[in-house]
Design an enzyme around this catalytic site. Sequence first.
Site, PDB file in Angstrom:
ATOM      1  CB  THR A 184      -0.945  -0.013   1.221  1.00 51.32           C
ATOM      2  OG1 THR A 184      -1.841   1.096   1.135  1.00 51.32           O
ATOM      3  CG2 THR A 184      -0.197   0.053   2.537  1.00 51.32           C
ATOM      4  CD  GLU A 328      -2.278  -0.174   5.856  1.00 54.82           C
ATOM      5  OE1 GLU A 328      -3.353  -0.179   5.223  1.00 54.82           O
ATOM      6  OE2 GLU A 328      -1.423   0.720   5.722  1.00 54.82           O
ATOM      7  CE  LYS A 439      -8.121   4.522  -1.668  1.00 55.63           C
ATOM      8  NZ  LYS A 439      -8.696   3.606  -0.718  1.00 55.63           N
ATOM      9  CD1 TRP A 444      -3.404   4.019  -1.123  1.00 55.80           C
ATOM     10  CD2 TRP A 444      -4.320   6.007  -0.685  1.00 55.80           C
ATOM     11  NE1 TRP A 444      -4.273   3.867  -0.076  1.00 55.80           N
ATOM     12  CE2 TRP A 444      -4.850   5.057   0.207  1.00 55.80           C
ATOM     13  CE3 TRP A 444      -4.763   7.332  -0.612  1.00 55.80           C
ATOM     14  CZ2 TRP A 444      -5.793   5.389   1.172  1.00 55.80           C
ATOM     15  CZ3 TRP A 444      -5.709   7.654   0.360  1.00 55.80           C
ATOM     16  CH2 TRP A 444      -6.209   6.697   1.229  1.00 55.80           C
TER      17      TRP A 444
END
Length: 543
Positions: A184, A328, A439, A444
């Site tokens: 990420t 996560e 975003k 991202w």
Amino acid sequence: MQGMMMNRPLAVIDLLTYAAEAHPGAGLVSVRCEGDIHRETYAEALARSAQLAHALAALGVKRGDRVATLAWNGYRHFELYYAISGMGAVCHTINPRLSAEQMLYIIGHAGDSVLFFDLTFVPLIEALAEHLPKGLRLVVMTDREHMPQTGLDLLCYEELLAGQPERFAWPELPEDSAAALCYTSGTTGHPKGALYSHRSTVLHAFSIAVSLPKSLNEGARVLPVVPMFHVNSWGLPYAGPMVGASLIMPGGKLDGASVWELMETENVTASWGVPTVWLGLTAEIAKRGRAPHALTQAVIGGSAAPRSMIENFEKMGVDVCHAWGMTEMSPVGTHGQLSASMSDLSFEQRMKLKSKQGRRVFGVDLKIVAEDGTALPHDGKAAGELFVRGNTVVSGYFNNPEATRAALDDDGWFGTGDVATIDPHGFLSIQDRTKDLIKSGGEWISSIDLENLAMAHPKVANCAVIAVAHPKWDERPLLVVVPRGEDRPTLEEIHALMEGHMAKWQLPDDMVFVEALPLTATGKVSKLTLRQTFADYVLPDVR
Ligand code: ADP
């Protein structure tokens, strides 16, 4: 006193071995890169995963090795999920939307030994080839007939499988061993890896199956619009086989018309994805005057679902479930399924509730805290940074002690970087974000990386990048510049500095000039003030 029950390790492969036996009618329908539709049952997928596991072993893949995928949603990608983790290796899904620099970084950081990719990505691999680690084996996910003509040393997926036994002695693994890896964006610097275990993956499948029964039930036909390279399609490739739902895999065709057609012809009952993709589908629904005939639920997450989108679906008879989560968190943390006692609420009241991000799934605890760390009440008014805890939440990042230290508070809760309220019924409402990220279309963009690159321009004295609202992409980056003198930089000059370091779609849409940047009490640039100043800013392509 110790309980006296057996303790069998939870294993990802058991989801598929169970489905092959218990749900014989269910399986996968895939739109292939080769152009046709492919069908297989879960039993067939298991047999092919066994063949693939033999092929991986023959390539020298061992327990704990990382095997990468660069692929759309489809049956071969699904087989890779199960073969890799089933034999004890780790399935590392790569997001093809990353910049070349980021992609090379994560392949190196993960230490991938084999990379499987779809035909679509042949040009990308050709462009990256000379920078790829020596010894990385490359496998094209197709058959001999469709193998590309390149100067690269490429293996063919179907040839690897051919002739291999259809059974594999899946090893018994400790349940906390790694099964999958997904990177990420960091707010700055390199992407960070969330390393899921067999245990967390199976528990997450249970938790979404229990929370979202309208989507996940025996006989359901679920279309994951959310990619398998984006947090394991939010868990659908695991929960689908578990409950006996078939998965309708759209491949790379994600425009509204293609998705509508596929839903209609394949009797899709539920679909999960980010708001940007739903915009295309809702436009198609408006054009045709109806939703695909069997569609009963749309799960929307990854970014806030606009209320107008929720209303449009609901008026067409499609239940909307707004969900929130993070890479996560495996990723689902909350879901907006209303409880039975809420069925007599008015349409207006329901829309209000559905615009919130919903209630926590079983096994995930939420807390909101003030800046000094004190816990805030769940009264629907107090807003604070959201922390989470649970068996499906990361305990750190793969091979990254620094990011791991920064991720958890003193009590071991994970800081999400989101600012939220929680009401007395447990409904979460995301208000803002403390992390310096934008975003766009569910992906991202690091504002800090863009700022660092823009600062290299000699005519830029200072700058900041903020998110501004965009009707299609949700958010887009705006560059705010304090020029060094009278002579001002152009946006093209700034883009030229950024290209190569960032993906093209990550570059700022526009640039504005200010005399000075607003500062916080501690002397940092106040992004909050900037966001407020430019709250009504209209980007060039929307004007
Ligand atoms: P994913 O996009 O799969 O949910 P990411 O880790 O890429 O996972 O992004 C997580 C972040 O996305 C959250 O911390 C939050 O900022 C934002 N987000 C996710 N879902 C929502 C939502 N429903 N509403 C608002 N923001 C959301």
